[in-house]
Design a protein around this motif. Structure first.
Motif, PDB file in Angstrom:
ATOM      1  N   ASN A 168      -0.726  28.852   5.270  1.00 61.41           N
ATOM      2  CA  ASN A 168      -1.554  29.849   4.569  1.00 61.41           C
ATOM      3  C   ASN A 168      -3.046  29.489   4.590  1.00 61.41           C
ATOM      4  O   ASN A 168      -3.764  29.732   3.636  1.00 61.41           O
ATOM      5  N   ASN A 224       1.429  36.174   7.076  1.00 54.83           N
ATOM      6  CA  ASN A 224      -0.013  35.991   6.839  1.00 54.83           C
ATOM      7  C   ASN A 224      -0.819  37.128   7.470  1.00 54.83           C
ATOM      8  O   ASN A 224      -1.794  37.598   6.893  1.00 54.83           O
ATOM      9  N   GLN A 255      -8.423  30.840   0.350  1.00 56.96           N
ATOM     10  CA  GLN A 255      -7.003  31.088   0.098  1.00 56.96           C
ATOM     11  C   GLN A 255      -6.739  32.590   0.104  1.00 56.96           C
ATOM     12  O   GLN A 255      -7.660  33.391   0.002  1.00 56.96           O
ATOM     13  N   TYR A 256      -5.493  32.949   0.185  1.00 59.51           N
ATOM     14  CA  TYR A 256      -5.092  34.349   0.068  1.00 59.51           C
ATOM     15  C   TYR A 256      -5.198  34.750  -1.397  1.00 59.51           C
ATOM     16  O   TYR A 256      -5.177  33.918  -2.287  1.00 59.51           O
ATOM     17  N   ASP A 268      -0.417  40.100   5.287  1.00 55.73           N
ATOM     18  CA  ASP A 268      -1.224  39.928   4.070  1.00 55.73           C
ATOM     19  C   ASP A 268      -2.691  40.244   4.332  1.00 55.73           C
ATOM     20  O   ASP A 268      -3.349  40.890   3.517  1.00 55.73           O
ATOM     21  N   ILE A 269      -3.227  39.795   5.475  1.00 59.05           N
ATOM     22  CA  ILE A 269      -4.631  40.070   5.800  1.00 59.05           C
ATOM     23  C   ILE A 269      -4.836  41.560   6.041  1.00 59.05           C
ATOM     24  O   ILE A 269      -5.836  42.140   5.608  1.00 59.05           O
ATOM     25  N   GLU A 288      -5.082  43.177   2.801  1.00 63.61           N
ATOM     26  CA  GLU A 288      -6.403  42.951   2.196  1.00 63.61           C
ATOM     27  C   GLU A 288      -7.451  43.892   2.786  1.00 63.61           C
ATOM     28  O   GLU A 288      -8.349  44.356   2.082  1.00 63.61           O
TER      29      GLU A 288
END
Length: 176
Positions: free
Chosen positions: A78, A143, A98-99, A146-147, A150
């Motif tokens: 991560n 990941n 960090q996420y 997740d990006i 975002e």
């Protein structure tokens, strides 16, 4: 009374000529020459060099749009490394984030606000940050998802997922 021979009158032939075909041909010729005349005009494109705002010895020119580009390097465990501009002359130095809400989301929102303000000052309002997402071979699919989430949450619409790393970026990932 005698029948006198009557004079034979010749019938006059109809001397009318149908010019419909001639009109059609003339219109076709007019259209042809108009198109040829338009296509034969030279088309010049303006080829210009971007305006430099600062001079740098290594690149020669520091361009406006370098301030708009943010790169995200995704790695295993991560790990995200971000930098803005070019890696050898960054605007924002590479840093690990960090996420989550207080990590990458905060960095993206701050950078996008700076770029929007900067673009408005240049007279090009609404041009936000452009994010280059570079997942490494060690990063996982979650990941990347997740990006991309975002990007949607922060409202950044200009982003690209690239699988190419420069040698400098590979060294940066190995060192951090």
């Amino acid at each position: 009374m005698q029948n006198l021979p009557q004079k034979v009158r010749s019938k006059k032939l109809n001397s009318r000529v149908d010019l419909t075909a001639m009109v059609s041909v003339s219109f076709l010729l007019i259209i042809f020459f108009m198109v040829v005349g338009e296509l034969s005009k030279s088309k010049n494109m303006k080829f210009g060099k971007p305006d430099c705002i600062d001079e740098y010895p290594r690149t020669g020119c520091y361009m406006h749009d370098e301030r708009r580009v943010m790169t995200l390097l995704l790695d295993n465990n991560n790990k995200i490394i971000t930098y803005t501009g070019l890696l050898f002359i960054p605007i924002d130095a590479p840093k690990e984030v960090q996420y989550g809400k207080s990590g990458i989301r905060k960095v993206l929102l701050e950078r996008n606000k700076k770029v929007l303000d900067y673009s408005a000052a240049l007279g090009k309002p609404g041009r936000g940050v452009t994010v280059i997402i570079k997942p490494s071979k060690n990063s996982n699919y979650g990941n990347l998802v997740d990006i991309l989430d975002e990007m949607k949450i922060t409202g950044i619409t200009s982003y690209s997922v690239v699988d190419y790393y420069t040698p400098e970026e590979s060294k940066l990932l190995a060192s951090k």
